[in-house]
Design a protein around this motif. Structure first.
Motif, PDB file in Angstrom:
ATOM      1  N   UNK A  49      39.437 -95.835   4.817  1.00 46.95           N
ATOM      2  CA  UNK A  49      38.056 -95.890   5.320  1.00 46.95           C
ATOM      3  C   UNK A  49      37.091 -96.632   4.389  1.00 46.95           C
ATOM      4  N   UNK A  50      37.245 -96.480   3.073  1.00 44.28           N
ATOM      5  CA  UNK A  50      36.349 -97.180   2.139  1.00 44.28           C
ATOM      6  C   UNK A  50      36.536 -98.697   2.218  1.00 44.28           C
TER       7      UNK A  50
ATOM      8  N   UNK B 126      46.865 -97.739   1.863  1.00 43.75           N
ATOM      9  CA  UNK B 126      45.972 -98.877   2.090  1.00 43.75           C
ATOM     10  C   UNK B 126      46.584-100.129   1.470  1.00 43.75           C
ATOM     11  N   UNK B 127      46.590-101.234   2.230  1.00 46.03           N
ATOM     12  CA  UNK B 127      47.163-102.479   1.712  1.00 46.03           C
ATOM     13  C   UNK B 127      46.232-103.169   0.719  1.00 46.03           C
TER      14      UNK B 127
ATOM     15  N   UNK C  12      46.304 -93.594  -0.942  1.00 44.60           N
ATOM     16  CA  UNK C  12      46.864 -92.865   0.193  1.00 44.60           C
ATOM     17  C   UNK C  12      45.745 -92.205   0.975  1.00 44.60           C
ATOM     18  N   UNK C  13      45.855 -92.216   2.303  1.00 47.31           N
ATOM     19  CA  UNK C  13      44.854 -91.577   3.153  1.00 47.31           C
ATOM     20  C   UNK C  13      45.534 -91.096   4.437  1.00 47.31           C
TER      21      UNK C  13
ATOM     22  N   UNK D 267      33.803-101.685   3.425  1.00 44.77           N
ATOM     23  CA  UNK D 267      33.411-102.850   2.625  1.00 44.77           C
ATOM     24  C   UNK D 267      33.791-104.148   3.331  1.00 44.77           C
ATOM     25  N   UNK D 268      34.940-104.193   3.987  1.00 41.14           N
ATOM     26  CA  UNK D 268      35.349-105.402   4.713  1.00 41.14           C
ATOM     27  C   UNK D 268      34.395-105.685   5.866  1.00 41.14           C
ATOM     28  N   UNK D 269      33.923-104.634   6.537  1.00 39.65           N
ATOM     29  CA  UNK D 269      32.982-104.815   7.645  1.00 39.65           C
ATOM     30  C   UNK D 269      31.654-105.367   7.138  1.00 39.65           C
ATOM     31  N   UNK D 270      31.177-104.842   5.984  1.00 39.80           N
ATOM     32  CA  UNK D 270      29.896-105.343   5.452  1.00 39.80           C
ATOM     33  C   UNK D 270      30.018-106.812   5.067  1.00 39.80           C
TER      34      UNK D 270
END
Length: 124
Positions: free
Chosen positions: A25-26, A8-9, A14-15, A30-33
């Motif tokens: 995904x987390x 994740x940037x 790591x995912x 949060x970015x969408x909210x």
């Protein structure tokens, strides 16, 4: 399709994902909210019934009708008192038409009446 390990940037976690993803995904959640909250604040008075959803998920209002297609305010009949409801609504329509030509938001009835009272107090 095989899942690939990605980083994740935003948080560096790591995912695993099937396609190339920039955020975990987390962080995506949060970015969408945050993006939705900003969009809701930009909408006038929180009205979402006329909103469109773009591909990136942001709600956008449809374009406003042109100034030329708006109706002209109808003058009140002659002999009406300046304090009558018809006269006040006419002045409000004229003011909102002027504001629309400048690209400003329209005034509500209550705010317009309060502004008129303030102007009257300044003059006296």
């Amino acid at each position: 399709m095989e899942q690939m390990i990605q980083i994740c940037t935003a948080c560096g976690q790591e995912f695993r994902a099937k396609s190339k993803c920039v955020y975990c995904p987390d962080c995506r959640k949060t970015r969408k909210t945050v993006r939705d909250r900003i969009t809701l604040e930009e909408l006038p008075r929180g009205q979402m019934e006329g909103a469109w959803r773009r591909e990136d998920g942001v709600l956008v209002l449809p374009p406003v009708e042109s100034v030329a297609s708006r109706r002209r305010p109808k003058k009140p009949p002659k002999g009406t008192k300046p304090s009558s409801l018809e006269a006040v609504l006419y002045r409000l329509d004229v003011e909102n038409e002027r504001r629309a030509q400048k690209g400003q938001k329209p005034l509500s009835y209550g705010r317009f009446v309060a502004m008129e009272e303030m102007e009257r107090h300044r003059e006296s």
